[in-house]
Enzyme design. Sequence first.
Site, PDB file in Angstrom:
ATOM      1  CG  PHE A 217      36.980  50.126  41.840  1.00  0.00           C
ATOM      2  CD1 PHE A 217      35.656  49.915  41.471  1.00  0.00           C
ATOM      3  CD2 PHE A 217      37.312  51.327  42.452  1.00  0.00           C
ATOM      4  CE1 PHE A 217      34.685  50.882  41.704  1.00  0.00           C
ATOM      5  CE2 PHE A 217      36.354  52.304  42.678  1.00  0.00           C
ATOM      6  CZ  PHE A 217      35.037  52.072  42.315  1.00  0.00           C
ATOM      7  CG  ASP A 218      39.617  42.698  40.032  1.00  0.00           C
ATOM      8  OD1 ASP A 218      40.839  42.542  40.131  1.00  0.00           O
ATOM      9  OD2 ASP A 218      38.917  42.142  39.166  1.00  0.00           O
TER      10      ASP A 218
END
Length: 828
Positions: A518-519
């Site tokens: 995930f960013d």
Amino acid sequence: MERSRIDLDILLPEIPDERDACVERLINMLQYKRGIDKVHVIAGDTDKKARLCFHYTPSEISLNGIEQIAKKAGAEITEHYGHLLINTTGVRHPRHARIIEAALEKYMGILTVSVSGTGFIQLEYNKEVTTDKTVLEQIGRTGLAIINVEDFHVHRQESQEKMHEDQDLNPDHDHEAGADEHAHGGVFGEKTEGIFAIICGALLGIGFGLSFIGGVSPYVSIGCYIAAYFFGGFYTSKEAIEGISKGAFEIDFLMLVAAIGAAVLGQWAEGALLLFLFSLGHSLEHYAMEKARKSIAALADLAPKTALLKTGGAISEVQIETLKQGDIIVVKPNSKIAADGIVVKGNSSVNQAPITGESVPADKMPVENADAGLENSDKLDAKYKVFAGSINGGENLEIKVTRVAADSTIARLVKLVNEAQTQKSPTQNFTDKLERYYVPSVLVLVGILLLAFLVVDEPFSASFYRAMAVLVAASPCALAISTPSAVLSGVARAARGGVLIKGGKPLEELGALSAIAFDKTGTLTEGKPKLTGVYPLAGIAEEPLLEIVVAVEKLSDHPLAAALVKGGEERLKKDIAAAANVSALQGRGIKADYKGAVIHVGNKELFAEKNNKLPDNINQKVEVLESQGNTTMIVQQDDRYLGIVTLMDIAREDAKETLTRLTDMGVRKMIMLTGDNQKVAEAIAGQIGITDAWGNLLPEQKVAAIEKLRASEKKVAMVGDGVNDAPAMAKSTVGIAMGAAGSDVALETADIALMADKLSNLPFAIGLSKKASRIIRQNLVISLGMVAVLIPLTILGIANIGPAVIGHEGSTLVVVFNALRLLGYKKQ
């Protein structure tokens, strides 16, 4: 060596995306030009489009020279290659689609073609060999009726005009609602195939019943069976002849041969039963494809056809196609919004579920500066933006149009879903390849069994009957429909839930993920700093400290200042007058005069420089707060330290619950990738349950992180909001963009787009993928298992044509209805 970048759509305006073959052609043309050392693609993100990056030597070629060469090469490719997405009617099921596909591949000039079971055709052609008009003629000769034709990224009126000019290619073609009915060329329209199957069954039943009545000539029953042959074999014969004419021996041919064989042996009832069940299965396959198609087509009907245009003080009803950017439209309560735009007047709650899948209506309010330019409208907060097809609540709204109808979010979503239908899954590619060799093998086996009477002591009629039974048992009818029906149903259900899945490959792979990266900013967090703490020092209370901070920060345009003012006024529940003589201290903080004193608000570096040293107690407090992921701001009045305020980009409310659900669904590893410092990353990770947090990463380091993950986990997804995440998404097994509604580039670059800016839609998408994969596996087991059981039974003579027909067609019906279950999948 220097670098330069050019937007890909400037060079190749017609390509669907950067993965198209024309991009590789362009790179090959430019790679070895003098002075150009390397050319590669940089995938797009929400702020930037896909680009070509040139590594060049300035002493050998100028920047202007690169642009000229690139544009010339792009123009040559655009001149040579065309791309079309064609919506047709008349494709009855995936096997028929494969016949059409094989036929079109043989036409001169068509380079690649993919035909879906719902009638969408995506193709690339060589403009030097053929034209789009000729391509449409060739499609017309296959018996399909063309509904509309679209050039990728270019809505050319001329293509539509050519299509209308050439209606004689499809005599039955009607652009209105009746077009689909005529695609079958039957007396009952689109229902003809099903009605013929029912008539066949009725005649079979009548003939079978009459055979038990004494005094009735057996020829009466045979007459009923022959009539049943006609109605049951009409479409079977039609498709068998069509397949043979194109060099394909499909399942229809096998069934027809078996039915004729049964008649030759005098087994009219069994032959009629075969044709009845086969034609019934055919019509139900077509029903399944139409149900998936209509579910997707319903998206196109979400946007109203007209809008109320406000010109001066007058309001008039106009077609949405006539709306231009900057027009003001009026949306009445409880009516659909006609265009993407920004609210300029009125407050209302808007149901965005048709676009984003959100169950709770979103509150909308007018933008502060209604006269602002449209070029920055995409960057506005979601509370100001609306989408075509969403439903207004109980108040009037006035909306400034930001996108014309053809470029609205719903229009792009429909187009991308239609493209997705032509993308085959790995399992479908496998089954297609299997069938390519399987059908000829069945014919060889049947040929051998026909000669069994030479080896076994039995009459030729017995060998012939056994061979016909094996022919029925071995036909891979259920296999052919098992995967495409599930993929189309899955894509349709996802689109209705606010998730765009681009074809069978990402649909299958999403459910097999073992790791997700995930960013952080905007994905796991809100993406906006918020006031998280106020820590007064001795001699001052929290409220006056907060008043001073708000007054000083009020005239600053820094994002942190805006967050401090907003959070402070929400806590104080009153407006604070601004300070005077405000001046920014670049990279350090702010200075102002307030109530006769000089106020400094800034980071610890400001006070370390200003006072040579920060007091130990304050320094220790700041370090503790920063270790928890906070950004700290110290407040000083003249020479007296008043306190500390903290801000943080806080985790999304649904992040922790979403990650827990993903863990329960079998995702073993969840990793945060961020450019923020490691302490901030670890603080957020600890709050929401991320297994690993990797901080201080540049975009290229995120790509390396994905490659490292893939080496150990195989199936890895990258989830981001698009900003700087596109290269990492491209390297992952599945790239997932959040909040894609309204973002052209996010829609086009990701494998899967979550239309709403909600992380909680990710478990829905993964759950749907897992169910789709289970149904595909179940369908394969049912279809192949039935074949594996029936073939030995018919070869050994244990089962004859009757049981073989029932088992064969029964398995087909089971896999069709099993696939349709996906349309009813519910969010958990």
